[in-house]
Structure formats: structure tokens, C-alpha cells
Motif scaffolding. Structure first.
Motif, PDB file in Angstrom:
ATOM      1  N   HIS A  10       4.387  -0.544   0.505  1.00  0.00           N
ATOM      2  CA  HIS A  10       4.020  -1.193   1.758  1.00  0.00           C
ATOM      3  C   HIS A  10       2.640  -0.702   2.185  1.00  0.00           C
ATOM      4  CE1 HIS A  10       8.424  -1.433   1.849  1.00  0.00           C
ATOM      5  NE2 HIS A  10       8.264  -2.508   2.583  1.00  0.00           N
ATOM      6  N   LEU A  11       1.933  -1.563   2.930  1.00  0.00           N
ATOM      7  CA  LEU A  11       0.589  -1.223   3.365  1.00  0.00           C
ATOM      8  C   LEU A  11       0.272  -2.003   4.629  1.00  0.00           C
ATOM      9  CD1 LEU A  11      -1.641   0.546   2.133  1.00  0.00           C
ATOM     10  CD2 LEU A  11      -2.407  -1.432   0.843  1.00  0.00           C
ATOM     11  N   ILE A  12      -0.325  -1.335   5.588  1.00  0.00           N
ATOM     12  CA  ILE A  12      -0.783  -2.011   6.806  1.00  0.00           C
ATOM     13  C   ILE A  12      -2.287  -1.810   6.916  1.00  0.00           C
ATOM     14  CG2 ILE A  12      -0.630  -2.148   9.317  1.00  0.00           C
ATOM     15  CD1 ILE A  12       2.216  -1.073   9.096  1.00  0.00           C
ATOM     16  N   SER A  86      -1.726 -11.486   4.617  1.00  0.00           N
ATOM     17  CA  SER A  86      -0.432 -10.819   4.738  1.00  0.00           C
ATOM     18  C   SER A  86       0.570 -11.512   3.823  1.00  0.00           C
ATOM     19  CB  SER A  86       0.064 -10.880   6.177  1.00  0.00           C
ATOM     20  OG  SER A  86      -0.790 -10.161   7.034  1.00  0.00           O
ATOM     21  N   ALA A  87       1.135 -10.752   2.899  1.00  0.00           N
ATOM     22  CA  ALA A  87       2.017 -11.344   1.896  1.00  0.00           C
ATOM     23  C   ALA A  87       2.594 -10.242   1.020  1.00  0.00           C
ATOM     24  CB  ALA A  87       1.249 -12.334   1.015  1.00  0.00           C
ATOM     25  N   LEU A  88       3.498 -10.658   0.126  1.00  0.00           N
ATOM     26  CA  LEU A  88       3.986  -9.786  -0.940  1.00  0.00           C
ATOM     27  C   LEU A  88       3.122 -10.053  -2.171  1.00  0.00           C
ATOM     28  CD1 LEU A  88       6.263  -7.807  -1.902  1.00  0.00           C
ATOM     29  CD2 LEU A  88       7.488  -9.846  -2.686  1.00  0.00           C
ATOM     30  N   TYR A  89       2.521  -9.023  -2.712  1.00  0.00           N
ATOM     31  CA  TYR A  89       1.675  -9.167  -3.890  1.00  0.00           C
ATOM     32  C   TYR A  89       2.447  -8.667  -5.110  1.00  0.00           C
ATOM     33  CZ  TYR A  89      -2.089 -10.512  -0.892  1.00  0.00           C
ATOM     34  OH  TYR A  89      -2.856 -11.201   0.021  1.00  0.00           O
ATOM     35  N   LEU A  90       2.611  -9.564  -6.057  1.00  0.00           N
ATOM     36  CA  LEU A  90       3.416  -9.294  -7.239  1.00  0.00           C
ATOM     37  C   LEU A  90       2.536  -9.188  -8.474  1.00  0.00           C
ATOM     38  CD1 LEU A  90       6.180 -11.915  -6.459  1.00  0.00           C
ATOM     39  CD2 LEU A  90       6.535  -9.453  -6.471  1.00  0.00           C
ATOM     40  N   CYS A  91       2.849  -8.216  -9.270  1.00  0.00           N
ATOM     41  CA  CYS A  91       2.194  -8.031 -10.548  1.00  0.00           C
ATOM     42  C   CYS A  91       3.216  -8.362 -11.638  1.00  0.00           C
ATOM     43  CB  CYS A  91       1.736  -6.581 -10.646  1.00  0.00           C
ATOM     44  SG  CYS A  91       1.343  -5.991 -12.275  1.00  0.00           S
ATOM     45  N   ALA A  92       2.766  -8.998 -12.688  1.00  0.00           N
ATOM     46  CA  ALA A  92       3.649  -9.331 -13.806  1.00  0.00           C
ATOM     47  C   ALA A  92       2.965  -8.972 -15.108  1.00  0.00           C
ATOM     48  CB  ALA A  92       4.001 -10.814 -13.796  1.00  0.00           C
ATOM     49  N   SER A  93       3.713  -8.395 -16.023  1.00  0.00           N
ATOM     50  CA  SER A  93       3.125  -8.081 -17.327  1.00  0.00           C
ATOM     51  C   SER A  93       3.813  -8.873 -18.423  1.00  0.00           C
ATOM     52  CB  SER A  93       3.167  -6.581 -17.610  1.00  0.00           C
ATOM     53  OG  SER A  93       4.462  -6.146 -17.981  1.00  0.00           O
ATOM     54  N   SER A  94       3.064  -9.110 -19.489  1.00  0.00           N
ATOM     55  CA  SER A  94       3.594  -9.849 -20.626  1.00  0.00           C
ATOM     56  C   SER A  94       2.875  -9.392 -21.881  1.00  0.00           C
ATOM     57  CB  SER A  94       3.436 -11.357 -20.430  1.00  0.00           C
ATOM     58  OG  SER A  94       2.099 -11.700 -20.163  1.00  0.00           O
ATOM     59  N   ARG A 112       4.017  -5.024  -0.300  1.00  0.00           N
ATOM     60  CA  ARG A 112       4.002  -5.856   0.908  1.00  0.00           C
ATOM     61  C   ARG A 112       2.826  -5.427   1.766  1.00  0.00           C
ATOM     62  NH1 ARG A 112       7.066  -9.610   2.549  1.00  0.00           N
ATOM     63  NH2 ARG A 112       8.762  -9.093   1.112  1.00  0.00           N
ATOM     64  N   LEU A 113       1.893  -6.346   1.962  1.00  0.00           N
ATOM     65  CA  LEU A 113       0.687  -6.093   2.747  1.00  0.00           C
ATOM     66  C   LEU A 113       0.780  -6.808   4.083  1.00  0.00           C
ATOM     67  CD1 LEU A 113      -2.295  -5.124   3.056  1.00  0.00           C
ATOM     68  CD2 LEU A 113      -2.978  -7.267   1.933  1.00  0.00           C
ATOM     69  N   LEU A 114       0.522  -6.059   5.134  1.00  0.00           N
ATOM     70  CA  LEU A 114       0.469  -6.629   6.480  1.00  0.00           C
ATOM     71  C   LEU A 114      -0.941  -6.416   7.018  1.00  0.00           C
ATOM     72  CD1 LEU A 114       1.816  -7.920   8.944  1.00  0.00           C
ATOM     73  CD2 LEU A 114       2.507  -5.618   9.658  1.00  0.00           C
TER      74      LEU A 114
END
Lengths: 116, 114
Positions: A10-12, A86-94, A112-114
Motif C-alpha cells: 500500500h502507498l499514499i 489511484s488504483a491497484l497496480y498489478l505486475c505479471a510475469s511470463s 494499492r496506490l492512493l
């Protein structure tokens, strides 16, 4: 669990600030993709890195930038933060070579960034 | 351009009954289709994918999906729902020439009740 880790959880931040989010990919994976998931929405593709080079970018402004390191971990940097960031930032690896489109992307738990 | 539609915001099913979560897609080439599930405060978990071959794809936790090219659909199914299946489900598509960019639908919330 996928083995993809993200920090922080989380981050504000306040409007105008800069933020760096980090992602460690699953062992053996050389490709990292970043997505933004706003509340109540599906994830939106930001960009992808393959062997330290950007390999595709979604409809996001240049203040969204990234890096991939030799160990295939990655950073997402956002400058001049706006409230809409402001959102959820998702990382994906492949895994796989560039051009292999059907490799499964495995997601981390997200940051989760606010922005206030 | 590619797009995904999940026409139902929520699907309600009683435990033990079959469930279907609908997905339709639009792409310029041959589609690669995925289903992911998201539990509260968690990232996305991969369930299954269709690349080529058999139109019925089996995945994790007893889920399966049927690819229908003529209807451009990829509906997620399970013969017998569990309360623990309650979560947010996302359909996603990519295709050749998109740098593995996944385009997601808006999600369908599955609620399984006793």
C-alpha cells in the motif's frame, strides 16, 4: 501463490509527487507486464518489458515509465501523480521469447496506490 | 483493436448447482483467451486458457470453458458450484501482434450461496 512479488503493498501519495513500484518476477520468467486496475474495473495494460527492453505500451501518458533489470525484476515509475492514478497496480510475469503471444501471465498481489 | 465483454455484473448461484459466467470477445486475428479469478485484496489467479485445439478447455479447481468461434464466446463453467468459488472473475483476450497485451473485461462477481 505465483512467486511474483510486489512492493510496497500500500502507498499514499499527494498530487504532483512521484512514485516507484517494484516487482520481482517468477523464477525463470523474462517478461514483465504492468497493469492498472481502477476500482470496479478490469486491469488496463500499461506496458511490457522483455529482456530489459520495452516491448509494447498501452494508452498511458509518458509520465508512466518503467525499467527491467538484468535479473528480470522491474519498476514502474509514475511522475506528477494525479488523483485518477489511484488504483491497484498489478505486475505479471511470463516466460518465452518476444513474439510468443500465448504465454500465461502470472500476477503478483498488487500495490494499492492512493493519491490525495 | 481487441475487446472483451462480460455482460453480467453479478451471477448468483446456489451451492451444488452448475454455474456459467459469460464472455464474448472481438479481435482482428486468432484469439488467445484467458480466465482469471480475483479474491478480495489479492492479485489475479490464472484459471485456464484457450490457445488452439479442443474447444473445451479444463482448468484449475474444476472450472472449464468452451471456445465458440462462430459466437465469439468463451464462457466459464463449473458443474457444481462451491461457496468458496465466490469471487470476481475476469475474461481476457490477446492475439498475435499485441506484445502479449491482455485486454480484460470489466469482471463478473460470482456469489455462491448455501
Amino acid at each position: 501463490e505465483t512467486g511474483v512479488t510486489q512492493s510496497p503493498t500500500h502507498l499514499i501519495k499527494t498530487r504532483g509527487q512521484q512514485v516507484t513500484l517494484r516487482c520481482s518476477s517468477q523464477s525463470g520468467h523474462n517478461t514483465v507486464s504492468w497493469y492498472q486496475q481502477a476500482l470496479g474495473q478490469g486491469p488496463q495494460f500499461i506496458f511490457q518489458y522483455y529482456r530489459e527492453e520495452e516491448n509494447g505500451r498501452g494508452n498511458f501518458p509518458p509520465r508512466f515509465s518503467g525499467l527491467q533489470f538484468p535479473n528480470y525484476s522491474s519498476e514502474l515509475n509514475v511522475n506528477a501523480l494525479e488523483l485518477d492514478d489511484s488504483a491497484l497496480y498489478l505486475c505479471a510475469s511470463s516466460s518465452g521469447t518476444s513474439g510468443v503471444r500465448q504465454e500465461t501471465q502470472y500476477f503478483g498481489p498488487g500495490t494499492r496506490l492512493l493519491v490525495l | 483493436a481487441q475487446s472483451v465483454a462480460q455482460p453480467e455484473d453479478q451471477v448468483n448461484v446456489a451451492e451444488g448447482n452448475p454455474l456459467t459466467v459469460k464472455c464474448t470477445y472481438s479481435v482482428s486475428g486468432n484469439p488467445y483467451l484467458f480466465w482469471y479469478v480475483q479474491y478480495p485484496n489479492r492479485g489475479l489467479q490464472f484459471l485456464l486458457k484457450y490457445i488452439t485445439g479442443d474447444n473445451l478447455v479444463k482448468g484449475s479447481y474444476g472450472f472449464e470453458a468452451e471456445f465458440n468461434k462462430s459466437q465469439t464466446s468463451f464462457h466459464l463453467k463449473k458443474p457444481s458450484a462451491l461457496v468458496s468459488d465466490s469471487a470476481l472473475y475476469f475474461c481476457a483476450v490477446t492475439y498475435t501482434g499485441t506484445a502479449s497485451k491482455l485486454t480484460f473485461g470489466t469482471g463478473t462477481r460470482l456469489q455462491v450461496t448455501l
